[in-house]
Design a protein around this motif. Structure first.
Motif, short mmCIF file in Angstrom:
data_model
loop_
_atom_site.label_atom_id
_atom_site.label_comp_id
_atom_site.label_asym_id
_atom_site.label_seq_id
_atom_site.Cartn_x
_atom_site.Cartn_y
_atom_site.Cartn_z
N ARG A 137 0.95 -1.18 -0.02
CA ARG A 137 0.34 -0.13 0.13
C ARG A 137 0.67 1.18 -0.09
N GLU B 7 -7.37 5.78 -3.75
CA GLU B 7 -6.36 5.78 -5.03
C GLU B 7 -6.00 7.03 -5.64
N HIS C 50 -3.78 -1.98 -6.42
CA HIS C 50 -3.69 -0.76 -5.92
C HIS C 50 -2.75 -0.06 -6.37
N ILE D 221 -3.51 3.47 -9.04
CA ILE D 221 -3.01 4.76 -8.57
C ILE D 221 -2.37 5.17 -9.88
#
Length: 185
Positions: A51, A138, A175, A179
């Motif tokens: 993350r 995000e 993730h 982004i």
């Protein structure tokens, strides 16, 4: 815990006396091995997920405008793909300095692509360090990354290089890729 974790990491005795140790990299360590290593292999660790929740005041941002870099957070059943390096303990001095902004050197089980596994180490920035930024959408993470730059360059380069390295390894990370999509659209 302060930003600077060098002294804490120097107290880890788990691998004292070992001639070599496996190191698991899941962020810039995947694509930027600026240290000597004996062997390099794709690998993963279980029950942790990557993350962009750690602040970067020293590499990809500044004190006034921290960037965002990856850490690992617990998630049952998750698998985090990365790169493992067989290193000698002499490399710890360099890595402890490189990862000093809130990252702790921790023991972990590393699984290689051939399903064999070994105990090694990983640097993780936990929620109790002063640079930890925590969860955000995000889209908000992408905005912060787009606006941040530090001594190691633009924060966006870190994200794009990580996404590229994961694709080259044939590994998907929802993730990271989400982004990236916000950042480049």
């Amino acid at each position: 815990m302060s930003h600077n974790t060098i002294a804490i990491n120097q107290q880890m005795e788990k691998f004292d006396g070992h001639a070599s140790v496996w190191l698991f990299g899941y962020g810039s360590l995947i694509y930027k091995a600026d240290f000597p290593y004996i062997e390099r292999r794709t690998a993963s660790i279980a029950n942790l997920t990557r993350r962009f929740w750690q602040g970067s005041h020293d590499h990809r941002g500044t004190e006034a405008a921290p960037g965002r870099v990856v850490t690992l957070v617990p998630e049952s059943g998750a698998v985090c793909n990365g790169m493992a390096y067989l290193i000698t303990p002499e490399v710890f001095t360099h890595l402890d300095h490189r990862e000093k902004n809130g990252y702790l050197r921790l023991a972990t089980q590393i699984t290689f692509d051939d399903e064999t596994s070994v105990e090694g180490l990983v640097y993780i920035a936990t929620a109790d360090n002063a640079a930890y930024l925590g969860a955000a959408s995000e889209q908000d993470i992408a905005r912060q990354i787009a606006a941040s730059s530090g001594p190691s360059g633009p924060n966006r380069d870190y994200l794009i290089d990580l996404a590229h390295a994961l694709r080259e390894m044939g590994k998907h990370d929802a993730h990271v890729f989400a982004i990236e999509q916000y950042l480049t659209s």
